[in-house]
Design a protein around this motif. Sequence first.
Motif, PDB file in Angstrom:
ATOM      1  N   UNK A 148      77.375  50.398  60.404  1.00  0.00           N
ATOM      2  CA  UNK A 148      77.723  51.564  61.211  1.00  0.00           C
ATOM      3  C   UNK A 148      78.688  51.154  62.322  1.00  0.00           C
ATOM      4  N   UNK A 149      79.427  52.134  62.787  1.00  0.00           N
ATOM      5  CA  UNK A 149      80.240  51.977  63.981  1.00  0.00           C
ATOM      6  C   UNK A 149      79.473  52.594  65.138  1.00  0.00           C
ATOM      7  N   UNK A 160      81.116  50.572  75.459  1.00  0.00           N
ATOM      8  CA  UNK A 160      80.805  49.563  74.434  1.00  0.00           C
ATOM      9  C   UNK A 160      81.162  50.130  73.071  1.00  0.00           C
ATOM     10  N   UNK A 161      81.778  49.294  72.255  1.00  0.00           N
ATOM     11  CA  UNK A 161      82.153  49.698  70.904  1.00  0.00           C
ATOM     12  C   UNK A 161      82.008  48.498  69.990  1.00  0.00           C
ATOM     13  N   UNK A 162      81.427  48.703  68.814  1.00  0.00           N
ATOM     14  CA  UNK A 162      81.285  47.591  67.887  1.00  0.00           C
ATOM     15  C   UNK A 162      80.762  48.043  66.538  1.00  0.00           C
ATOM     16  N   UNK A 163      80.831  47.122  65.586  1.00  0.00           N
ATOM     17  CA  UNK A 163      80.309  47.359  64.250  1.00  0.00           C
ATOM     18  C   UNK A 163      78.932  46.693  64.142  1.00  0.00           C
ATOM     19  N   UNK A 164      77.957  47.446  63.691  1.00  0.00           N
ATOM     20  CA  UNK A 164      76.614  46.920  63.482  1.00  0.00           C
ATOM     21  C   UNK A 164      76.441  46.726  61.983  1.00  0.00           C
ATOM     22  N   UNK A 165      76.285  45.470  61.578  1.00  0.00           N
ATOM     23  CA  UNK A 165      76.256  45.075  60.171  1.00  0.00           C
ATOM     24  C   UNK A 165      74.869  44.529  59.847  1.00  0.00           C
ATOM     25  N   UNK A 166      74.223  45.110  58.837  1.00  0.00           N
ATOM     26  CA  UNK A 166      72.877  44.681  58.485  1.00  0.00           C
ATOM     27  C   UNK A 166      72.787  43.254  58.005  1.00  0.00           C
ATOM     28  N   UNK A 167      73.936  42.648  57.621  1.00  0.00           N
ATOM     29  CA  UNK A 167      73.930  41.266  57.155  1.00  0.00           C
ATOM     30  C   UNK A 167      74.032  40.274  58.303  1.00  0.00           C
ATOM     31  N   UNK A 173      73.107  45.068  73.745  1.00  0.00           N
ATOM     32  CA  UNK A 173      74.040  45.888  74.510  1.00  0.00           C
ATOM     33  C   UNK A 173      73.524  45.995  75.935  1.00  0.00           C
ATOM     34  N   UNK A 174      74.387  45.711  76.894  1.00  0.00           N
ATOM     35  CA  UNK A 174      74.044  45.872  78.306  1.00  0.00           C
ATOM     36  C   UNK A 174      75.297  46.319  79.044  1.00  0.00           C
ATOM     37  N   UNK A 175      75.295  47.569  79.516  1.00  0.00           N
ATOM     38  CA  UNK A 175      76.484  48.122  80.156  1.00  0.00           C
ATOM     39  C   UNK A 175      76.113  48.787  81.475  1.00  0.00           C
ATOM     40  N   UNK A 176      77.094  48.836  82.374  1.00  0.00           N
ATOM     41  CA  UNK A 176      76.922  49.420  83.701  1.00  0.00           C
ATOM     42  C   UNK A 176      77.141  50.930  83.623  1.00  0.00           C
ATOM     43  N   UNK A 177      76.145  51.704  84.022  1.00  0.00           N
ATOM     44  CA  UNK A 177      76.271  53.161  84.011  1.00  0.00           C
ATOM     45  C   UNK A 177      76.179  53.723  85.426  1.00  0.00           C
ATOM     46  N   UNK A 178      76.423  52.883  86.407  1.00  0.00           N
ATOM     47  CA  UNK A 178      76.296  53.276  87.808  1.00  0.00           C
ATOM     48  C   UNK A 178      77.134  54.527  88.100  1.00  0.00           C
TER      49      UNK A 178
END
Length: 208
Positions: A148-149, A160-167, A173-178
Amino acid sequence: FLLETTRGAALAVRRLHFTQDNVAVETAAGLQTKILLSDLRAADYSQGKLVYLSDLQPIAVKWTPYIGLPAAAGFVHAFGLPREDLAYHGSALTLLTKGENGRQSIQSFRKGLAIRSRTDLVYRIPRQMTKFVAVAGIDPESADQGRVSLEVYADRKLLWQGEIDGRKEPQTIEVDIRGARRLRILVDYGENLDYGDRLHLAEARVLK
């Protein structure tokens, strides 16, 4: 803090006192009671410091299946919506992880979301929260196919953006939402279309 029992009760506790077999509790409302030690399940000292997404009601949720459904297919559409604290097959949320010996094992999580592609989720962020944290991976039962994307936004800003690959290993993921008022999570189709696209967003939470 919050005291949880094996019977499913959750008590907001002001103070407590342990004895040999039980604990004397005074709740935030002033009620005094005793609980057997064997009936205690957990104590949560994080009240007000973190909120799990699975405990929040999304202000918007949209699932778009890869193959369009007729308007009357309400049951099928509901089947594709996110699950809170459970996988789509009804058991605990799990992820494949590697131990120190390099061998893969299945780790279970008490809190989190199970999300299919393509799903667009929006949550209102409680005040004073500063971080969004989660572990993202594919349901082990579909890990061979699932890709998934994933995109995470605070208000309209992509964080944050990335590909999550089951393999591959799950991603932290840790991002600032202040200062943000809304958290948006977009789970889109990956390279394998929608085959096996069951994302597990484990321990997804916002923190002070």
